[in-house]
Scaffold this motif. Structure first.
Motif, PDB file in Angstrom:
ATOM      1  N   LYS A   4       0.854  -1.196   0.000  1.00 52.09           N
ATOM      2  CA  LYS A   4       0.000   0.000   0.000  1.00 52.09           C
ATOM      3  C   LYS A   4       0.881   1.235   0.000  1.00 52.09           C
ATOM      4  O   LYS A   4       2.022   1.193   0.466  1.00 52.09           O
ATOM      5  CB  LYS A   4      -0.884   0.013   1.251  1.00 52.09           C
ATOM      6  CG  LYS A   4      -1.962  -1.052   1.247  1.00 52.09           C
ATOM      7  CD  LYS A   4      -2.608  -1.190   2.604  1.00 52.09           C
ATOM      8  CE  LYS A   4      -3.426  -2.478   2.638  1.00 52.09           C
ATOM      9  NZ  LYS A   4      -3.778  -2.871   3.995  1.00 52.09           N
ATOM     10  N   SER A   5       0.299   2.308  -0.482  1.00 56.69           N
ATOM     11  CA  SER A   5       1.059   3.557  -0.452  1.00 56.69           C
ATOM     12  C   SER A   5       1.014   4.152   0.961  1.00 56.69           C
ATOM     13  O   SER A   5       0.139   3.830   1.762  1.00 56.69           O
ATOM     14  CB  SER A   5       0.488   4.549  -1.462  1.00 56.69           C
ATOM     15  OG  SER A   5      -0.767   5.029  -1.005  1.00 56.69           O
ATOM     16  N   TYR A   6       1.964   5.020   1.202  1.00 54.55           N
ATOM     17  CA  TYR A   6       2.048   5.772   2.466  1.00 54.55           C
ATOM     18  C   TYR A   6       0.734   6.532   2.684  1.00 54.55           C
ATOM     19  O   TYR A   6       0.169   6.532   3.776  1.00 54.55           O
ATOM     20  CB  TYR A   6       3.227   6.715   2.309  1.00 54.55           C
ATOM     21  CG  TYR A   6       3.701   7.538   3.466  1.00 54.55           C
ATOM     22  CD1 TYR A   6       4.644   7.044   4.361  1.00 54.55           C
ATOM     23  CD2 TYR A   6       3.296   8.874   3.605  1.00 54.55           C
ATOM     24  CE1 TYR A   6       5.160   7.855   5.379  1.00 54.55           C
ATOM     25  CE2 TYR A   6       3.810   9.678   4.613  1.00 54.55           C
ATOM     26  CZ  TYR A   6       4.742   9.162   5.502  1.00 54.55           C
ATOM     27  OH  TYR A   6       5.248   9.970   6.490  1.00 54.55           O
ATOM     28  N   ARG A   7       0.224   7.127   1.614  1.00 51.77           N
ATOM     29  CA  ARG A   7      -1.045   7.866   1.672  1.00 51.77           C
ATOM     30  C   ARG A   7      -2.183   6.932   2.101  1.00 51.77           C
ATOM     31  O   ARG A   7      -2.946   7.235   3.003  1.00 51.77           O
ATOM     32  CB  ARG A   7      -1.328   8.458   0.297  1.00 51.77           C
ATOM     33  CG  ARG A   7      -2.717   9.044   0.117  1.00 51.77           C
ATOM     34  CD  ARG A   7      -2.973   9.427  -1.336  1.00 51.77           C
ATOM     35  NE  ARG A   7      -2.143  10.543  -1.768  1.00 51.77           N
ATOM     36  CZ  ARG A   7      -1.192  10.489  -2.696  1.00 51.77           C
ATOM     37  NH1 ARG A   7      -0.933   9.344  -3.319  1.00 51.77           N
ATOM     38  NH2 ARG A   7      -0.509  11.553  -3.029  1.00 51.77           N
ATOM     39  N   ASP A   8      -2.278   5.782   1.437  1.00 48.60           N
ATOM     40  CA  ASP A   8      -3.364   4.850   1.745  1.00 48.60           C
ATOM     41  C   ASP A   8      -3.223   4.275   3.152  1.00 48.60           C
ATOM     42  O   ASP A   8      -4.223   4.018   3.829  1.00 48.60           O
ATOM     43  CB  ASP A   8      -3.396   3.710   0.714  1.00 48.60           C
ATOM     44  CG  ASP A   8      -3.847   4.206  -0.670  1.00 48.60           C
ATOM     45  OD1 ASP A   8      -4.365   5.339  -0.739  1.00 48.60           O
ATOM     46  OD2 ASP A   8      -3.661   3.469  -1.650  1.00 48.60           O
ATOM     47  N   THR A 149       7.956   4.917   6.428  1.00 52.91           N
ATOM     48  CA  THR A 149       7.378   3.840   5.608  1.00 52.91           C
ATOM     49  C   THR A 149       5.867   3.771   5.814  1.00 52.91           C
ATOM     50  O   THR A 149       5.349   4.206   6.853  1.00 52.91           O
ATOM     51  CB  THR A 149       7.978   2.479   6.001  1.00 52.91           C
ATOM     52  OG1 THR A 149       7.533   2.153   7.338  1.00 52.91           O
ATOM     53  CG2 THR A 149       9.497   2.496   5.957  1.00 52.91           C
ATOM     54  N   PRO A 150       5.159   3.210   4.847  1.00 48.92           N
ATOM     55  CA  PRO A 150       3.712   3.040   5.008  1.00 48.92           C
ATOM     56  C   PRO A 150       3.370   2.225   6.257  1.00 48.92           C
ATOM     57  O   PRO A 150       2.436   2.568   6.992  1.00 48.92           O
ATOM     58  CB  PRO A 150       3.309   2.308   3.727  1.00 48.92           C
ATOM     59  CG  PRO A 150       4.333   2.707   2.715  1.00 48.92           C
ATOM     60  CD  PRO A 150       5.614   2.843   3.480  1.00 48.92           C
ATOM     61  N   TYR A 151       4.129   1.187   6.518  1.00 48.26           N
ATOM     62  CA  TYR A 151       3.881   0.345   7.693  1.00 48.26           C
ATOM     63  C   TYR A 151       3.999   1.164   8.980  1.00 48.26           C
ATOM     64  O   TYR A 151       3.127   1.125   9.848  1.00 48.26           O
ATOM     65  CB  TYR A 151       4.892  -0.816   7.712  1.00 48.26           C
ATOM     66  CG  TYR A 151       4.744  -1.718   8.914  1.00 48.26           C
ATOM     67  CD1 TYR A 151       3.840  -2.781   8.900  1.00 48.26           C
ATOM     68  CD2 TYR A 151       5.504  -1.508  10.061  1.00 48.26           C
ATOM     69  CE1 TYR A 151       3.700  -3.608  10.010  1.00 48.26           C
ATOM     70  CE2 TYR A 151       5.366  -2.323  11.175  1.00 48.26           C
ATOM     71  CZ  TYR A 151       4.459  -3.370  11.146  1.00 48.26           C
ATOM     72  OH  TYR A 151       4.306  -4.169  12.240  1.00 48.26           O
ATOM     73  N   ASP A 152       5.086   1.897   9.088  1.00 48.89           N
ATOM     74  CA  ASP A 152       5.293   2.701  10.294  1.00 48.89           C
ATOM     75  C   ASP A 152       4.247   3.809  10.408  1.00 48.89           C
ATOM     76  O   ASP A 152       3.796   4.142  11.511  1.00 48.89           O
ATOM     77  CB  ASP A 152       6.697   3.327  10.276  1.00 48.89           C
ATOM     78  CG  ASP A 152       7.796   2.293  10.477  1.00 48.89           C
ATOM     79  OD1 ASP A 152       7.488   1.167  10.922  1.00 48.89           O
ATOM     80  OD2 ASP A 152       8.965   2.613  10.173  1.00 48.89           O
ATOM     81  N   PRO A 183      -0.144  -4.492   6.721  1.00 49.38           N
ATOM     82  CA  PRO A 183      -1.216  -5.445   7.015  1.00 49.38           C
ATOM     83  C   PRO A 183      -2.580  -4.767   6.958  1.00 49.38           C
ATOM     84  O   PRO A 183      -2.703  -3.572   7.246  1.00 49.38           O
ATOM     85  CB  PRO A 183      -0.920  -5.905   8.445  1.00 49.38           C
ATOM     86  CG  PRO A 183       0.429  -5.381   8.789  1.00 49.38           C
ATOM     87  CD  PRO A 183       0.736  -4.252   7.867  1.00 49.38           C
ATOM     88  N   ASP A 184      -3.609  -5.533   6.600  1.00 50.06           N
ATOM     89  CA  ASP A 184      -4.957  -4.977   6.564  1.00 50.06           C
ATOM     90  C   ASP A 184      -5.501  -4.720   7.967  1.00 50.06           C
ATOM     91  O   ASP A 184      -6.209  -3.771   8.187  1.00 50.06           O
ATOM     92  CB  ASP A 184      -5.894  -5.952   5.826  1.00 50.06           C
ATOM     93  CG  ASP A 184      -5.691  -5.866   4.314  1.00 50.06           C
ATOM     94  OD1 ASP A 184      -5.348  -4.757   3.837  1.00 50.06           O
ATOM     95  OD2 ASP A 184      -5.843  -6.889   3.633  1.00 50.06           O
ATOM     96  N   GLY A 185      -5.164  -5.559   8.875  1.00 47.63           N
ATOM     97  CA  GLY A 185      -5.792  -5.479  10.197  1.00 47.63           C
ATOM     98  C   GLY A 185      -5.186  -4.423  11.095  1.00 47.63           C
ATOM     99  O   GLY A 185      -4.416  -3.566  10.673  1.00 47.63           O
ATOM    100  N   ASP A 186      -5.566  -4.546  12.360  1.00 52.33           N
ATOM    101  CA  ASP A 186      -5.165  -3.573  13.357  1.00 52.33           C
ATOM    102  C   ASP A 186      -3.789  -3.907  13.935  1.00 52.33           C
ATOM    103  O   ASP A 186      -3.523  -5.042  14.286  1.00 52.33           O
ATOM    104  CB  ASP A 186      -6.214  -3.592  14.491  1.00 52.33           C
ATOM    105  CG  ASP A 186      -5.934  -2.532  15.521  1.00 52.33           C
ATOM    106  OD1 ASP A 186      -5.713  -1.375  15.124  1.00 52.33           O
ATOM    107  OD2 ASP A 186      -5.924  -2.843  16.720  1.00 52.33           O
ATOM    108  N   TYR A 187      -2.926  -2.918  13.983  1.00 51.44           N
ATOM    109  CA  TYR A 187      -1.655  -3.074  14.703  1.00 51.44           C
ATOM    110  C   TYR A 187      -1.190  -1.681  15.099  1.00 51.44           C
ATOM    111  O   TYR A 187      -1.606  -0.687  14.497  1.00 51.44           O
ATOM    112  CB  TYR A 187      -0.589  -3.770  13.829  1.00 51.44           C
ATOM    113  CG  TYR A 187      -0.106  -2.939  12.666  1.00 51.44           C
ATOM    114  CD1 TYR A 187       1.056  -2.165  12.757  1.00 51.44           C
ATOM    115  CD2 TYR A 187      -0.833  -2.883  11.473  1.00 51.44           C
ATOM    116  CE1 TYR A 187       1.483  -1.384  11.690  1.00 51.44           C
ATOM    117  CE2 TYR A 187      -0.417  -2.104  10.415  1.00 51.44           C
ATOM    118  CZ  TYR A 187       0.743  -1.356  10.525  1.00 51.44           C
ATOM    119  OH  TYR A 187       1.156  -0.570   9.481  1.00 51.44           O
TER     120      TYR A 187
END
Lengths: 331, 374
Positions: A4-8, A149-152, A183-187
């Motif tokens: 996914k993008s950082y924006r998304d 990063t998008p993840y962070d 990930p799609d879910g919650d973290y």
């Protein structure tokens, strides 16, 4: 994991937190009908309506101050300042209200507000190309995060929204299109945890936000020359997690800080001072800093390119530090 | 009420110290709102006709309590027991008491740094307030805030703020929180004439009006922003007219008339509570003391101050109670003794309370995070 993008990723965090907690709402310039000038909030107005996605006038002091007041009154506002340059209009609200009400009234009041804003540049000239994270990171009473990063970004934004403290969440206009696994879910990701994004033994590069990317690509090229650079992404600037930096410097004996900010009084100055104190006996070279040229940002493309740190500068500086290796280490 | 344009003619002359206050010249800037409040009162008001002896004496007691509190604070300041800035409210007590009495207990209140009067009138304990001024850990803000930063969240008293105008957007936010949560609360935001010149005032009024939040703005026009007279600092000297720029109903009242303040705040709060959006009151008043303790007062004459003192709100209210045969000189003396004892106790409490612990320096900077870094 899906890319996914950082924006998304940021939008996903906003959306999930809004669905999770009725008290969470968004306010700012063009966040609603327009969908955000960087399209971060696109679709949220249609999904949640104008109670929870509130367009505001161009009125930064009122945006942040109202968000702080709403947070004091029990809500979880996410206020957007279109760019960090405009945070100067709101700086009294950030410094004197958001970061002070908890302490100044003896712990009675909390201000669980998130101020989202974006650093960045792109031929926008002197007033629209700045980065003031070091100013905010100097303030007791405030949390300052600057994910790369998008993840962070998703994990830290969720933590920010759930935090009972005021948070400056600083994005970067030139990262919105960057993709990564999310990930799609919650973290959630806790504040104050630096992340080693690449391991190495010869040099420690300490960076955050967009400068992670030229640092990583420089590290790739240095590896071709036999220089193994460790790259540490601070992610949070306050609280600042220096333990991974000290551990790394103990191993590499060299520290290079790469920031997209003016070097004088910038984040690098604080990081260098801490390394100088905590890792003095392990250093084989002076701590070096790479940052934005010590000039206001110019419009002309060639001049702007000269002003912003790039991969080649990181490579050159790293080589110089490693080639100048002192043979007899103090250990 | 007569028909008037939105920012129309003023019936009430600006108070200057040589002009006595006029009691009943309440004017609204918009006739529409004036009509609405006449027909749609939802609260039982307290007027000269309906005032009870009990309420009258309670209002007077609160004003006397504030006066005595500040006289003793002034004394403690000169003795070096209170540091920093000390901004006395003496001469303006009728506004805080009238305004606080007109609100519901869960209405939100946020004010400026001249906040002793509001804190006391909101029911904060004199002991804890005096202890805060003395920088003691038993203070309302645990000695961290001092005179300018008194708060008690349980009483919905969100504190005194020391950056002029800086708390006005906070008030918009508190009012937004009430509206968002469908609470029937209004927010009262208090500041002085000087704050009407700062950008945050204008940004906040605009946003409050755009979003129609339940906010009552109460401006204390005490004639001077520090030492600069209103006419030297504000292009518009009738400050309530500034609200017209944002289409906010506004009125100017005699701030030294406690019942006028009570009625104006009550009626404005009723309107805000009914969803009519922000309301604006300019209360004319006069600060009998300097801006703070270190004010040489070169900007006004002693004669001017003496003239203003003829309109002392406490004396005026005593006179009113006497004229209405609700109380006597004996009652006033009894109240005076009562508040003296209360304030003496507060001073004793403050003196004997401990200072904050050294470790408190680092306490309450942040709320502990659920997920701390290791």
């Amino acid at each position: 994991m899906p890319a996914k993008s950082y924006r998304d990723a940021i939008r996903e965090a906003l959306r999930e937190e809004m669905k999770r907690d009725e008290r969470v709402f968004i306010m700012g310039e063009e966040v609603g009908v327009w969908g955000g000038t960087y399209a971060v909030t696109r679709g949220l107005y249609d999904e949640f309506g104008d109670k929870r996605v509130k367009d505001t006038p161009i009125s930064e002091a009122a945006i942040v101050g109202t968000a702080v007041g709403a947070a004091m009154g029990g809500l979880r506002p996410v206020a957007e300042l279109m760019t960090i340059n405009f945070s100067l209009i709101a700086i009294d609200q950030i410094v004197n209200n958001a970061a002070k009400v908890h302490y100044m009234f003896g712990g009675q009041i909390t201000a669980p507000v998130v101020v989202r804003t974006a650093a960045g540049w792109g031929q926008l000239a002197a007033t629209h190309s700045q980065s003031f994270e070091a100013w905010f990171a100097s303030l007791p009473g405030l949390i300052v995060v600057m994910p790369a990063t998008p993840y962070d970004a998703k994990g830290l934004l969720k933590t920010a929204i759930r935090s009972d403290n005021p948070v400056m969440f600083i994005e970067h206009s030139r990262l919105y299109g960057v993709t990564g696994e999310v990930p799609d879910g919650d973290y959630t990701i806790p504040f104050g945890r630096s992340d080693v994004k690449r391991t190495g033994k010869d040099l420690t590069i300490i960076t955050y936000s967009r400068m992670l990317y030229p640092s990583l690509s420089a590290a790739d090229k240095l590896a071709g020359d036999g220089i193994q650079a460790e790259v540490i992404d601070l992610r949070s600037l306050r609280p600042l997690d220096m333990e991974p930096v000290y551990a790394s410097v103990q191993k590499t004996h060299r520290a290079l800080i790469v920031e997209e900010d003016w070097v004088s009084g910038g984040m690098g100055a604080e990081i260098a001072a801490r390394i100088g104190k905590e890792s003095f006996d392990f250093l084989d070279a002076p701590v070096e800093r790479i940052g934005v040229a010590d000039a206001p940002l110019p419009y002309a493309k060639n001049l702007e390119a000269l002003a912003i740190p790039n991969e080649q500068q990181v490579i050159d500086q790293a080589r110089q530090m490693v080639d100048g290796r002192v043979q007899g280490r103090r250990e | 009420m007569r028909d008037m344009p939105a920012c129309g003619n003023v019936l009430f002359q600006i108070f200057i110290p040589t002009t006595p206050f006029r009691d009943k010249d309440m004017v609204t800037s918009r006739n529409k709102s004036a009509t609405a409040l006449d027909v749609a009162k939802t609260s039982v008001t307290k007027s000269q006709e309906t005032l009870s002896r009990e309420d009258g004496l309670d209002f007077l007691r609160q004003m006397m309590l504030i006066r005595r509190f500040e006289e003793r604070a002034e004394q403690a300041y000169t003795e070096g027991k209170i540091g920093g800035f000390l901004h006395l409210y003496i001469g303006e007590e009728s506004i805080a008491v009238g305004a606080m009495s007109a609100l519901e207990p869960d209405d939100d209140v946020i004010t400026h740094y001249r906040d002793h009067g509001y804190a006391l009138a909101r029911g904060l304990e004199p002991n804890k307030l005096m202890a805060e001024l003395f920088g003691k850990e038993t203070g309302v803000s645990k000695g961290k805030g001092g005179s300018m930063h008194l708060a008690d969240v349980e009483r919905h008293f969100w504190g005194g703020y020391a950056i002029v105008g800086g708390h006005i957007p906070l008030a918009v936010g508190l009012a937004l929180a009430s509206m968002y949560q469908n609470l029937q609360r209004v927010t009262l935001c208090v500041f002085g004439d000087g704050a009407t010149n700062i950008g945050m005032f204008h940004e906040s009024l605009n946003l409050a009006a755009v979003w129609k939040v339940p906010l009552v703005i109460l401006v204390e026009n005490n004639q001077y922003g520090m030492g600069t007279a209103v006419a030297r600092a504000s292009a518009v000297t009738e400050l309530y007219k500034k609200a017209c720029a944002y289409d906010i109903p506004a009125e100017r009242i005699d701030g030294h008339d406690l019942l006028a303040v009570y009625q104006a705040v009550q009626q404005s709060a009723d309107k805000a509570r009914r969803g009519e959006g922000p309301q604006f009151i300019e209360a004319l008043t006069y600060r009998f003391r300097g801006h703070s303790m270190g004010d040489p007062q070169r900007y006004r004459t002693k004669a001017e101050v003496e003239k203003a003192r003829e309109q002392d709100p406490i004396q005026r209210f005593e006179q009113k109670l006497a004229d209405l045969h609700l109380a006597t000189q004996e009652d006033f003396e009894h109240l005076g003794q009562e508040v003296n004892a209360t304030i003496q106790e507060a001073v004793d409490f403050a003196e004997s309370s401990p200072q904050p612990e050294p470790a408190d320096l680092y306490k309450d900077i942040l709320v502990p995070e659920a997920m701390e870094a290791p």
